[in-house]
Design an enzyme around this catalytic site. Structure first.
Site, short mmCIF file in Angstrom:
data_model
loop_
_atom_site.label_atom_id
_atom_site.label_comp_id
_atom_site.label_asym_id
_atom_site.label_seq_id
_atom_site.Cartn_x
_atom_site.Cartn_y
_atom_site.Cartn_z
N THR A 1 98.38 104.23 75.34
CA THR A 1 97.33 103.34 75.06
C THR A 1 97.79 102.56 73.66
OG1 THR A 1 95.56 104.84 75.99
CG2 THR A 1 94.89 102.97 74.41
N GLU A 2 97.88 101.16 73.81
CA GLU A 2 98.32 100.30 72.66
C GLU A 2 99.61 100.76 72.27
OE1 GLU A 2 96.39 97.76 72.18
OE2 GLU A 2 94.86 98.50 73.63
N LEU A 3 100.44 101.38 73.21
CA LEU A 3 101.69 101.69 73.01
C LEU A 3 101.89 102.59 71.48
CD1 LEU A 3 103.72 98.52 73.26
CD2 LEU A 3 103.25 100.17 74.95
N ILE A 4 100.81 103.58 71.37
CA ILE A 4 100.75 104.52 70.44
C ILE A 4 102.04 105.24 70.48
CG2 ILE A 4 99.53 106.47 69.28
CD1 ILE A 4 96.79 105.01 70.15
#
Length: 217
Positions: free
Chosen positions: A148-151
């Site tokens: 998610t969101e490139l976390i």
């Protein structure tokens, strides 16, 4: 000619139901109730008409007209559930894209959640749920993960490696890269040495926010 690797994300959150504060914590009804009193279907169908159908149709046409064109696609489980409930033809369209063998479906958390930040077991469970949906609907087992969101963290990379994935997407952060280019494949600073694919932040923002600007260079 320079090559561009495109990945696209499809996610549509469920809107919260009207729920009195006194009933919070009870199991009497869902926080994301789908009924005549919410507008999830209205919003999803509106976005589908304006965005999902025309864009997916354009991508399908490009696959036909451009033999070397390919791309990656990431679908949250929440998006999939709403598409099946409200606009099932979207799923059929994505299935037709996947059948070309030139569209790579990525893995992610089923709920497009922040589970990776607080619970490894919950995170793994949501990834497994998403993998099951990919197998059921599209007949594939994604091998590259986008959080998610490139976390990203090295601990997350180790969890992803332990789940059998071959790589993970993340942001290209200038303060970590220094003068090194974002176009190379890097590896996690962890035992698995998991390959890291970096997003081109500047170009992605240009396309997302400045594509219609006629003065854009």
């Amino acid at each position: 000619m320079p090559q561009i690797c495109i990945y696209l994300e499809l996610h549509q959150p469920l809107r919260l139901a009207a729920k009195p504060i006194t009933s919070l914590g009870s199991n009497s009804e869902s926080y994301f109730r789908r009924s005549d009193r919410d507008n999830n279907q209205i919003i999803f169908s509106k976005v589908a008409k304006k965005s999902y159908y025309p864009m997916l149709s354009l991508l399908k046409q490009l696959l036909i007209s451009e033999p070397e064109f390919c791309f990656s696609l990431s679908l949250s489980g929440v998006f999939i559930e709403q598409a099946l409930a409200y606009e099932p033809k979207i799923i059929q369209l994505i299935q037709s894209l996947a059948q070309t063998d030139r569209v790579e479906l990525l893995a992610e958390t089923y709920y497009h959640s922040l589970a990776s930040l607080y619970s490894a077991s919950e995170f793994s469970a949501q990834v497994a749920l998403h993998q099951a949906a990919m197998r059921k609907l599209f007949g594939v087992n994604p091998v590259v993960f986008r959080n998610t969101e490139l976390i990203y963290s090295n601990d997350i990379a180790e969890t992803i490696a332990s789940l059998g994935f071959l790589g993970i997407l993340t942001e290209s952060v200038t303060r970590y890269l220094g003068n090194r280019p974002a176009t190379l494949i890097y590896h996690s600073a962890s035992p698995s040495r998991l390959p890291l694919l970096l997003k081109q932040s500047q170009l992605s923002d240009d396309i997302a926010f400045r594509f219609s600007d006629r003065n854009w260079q």
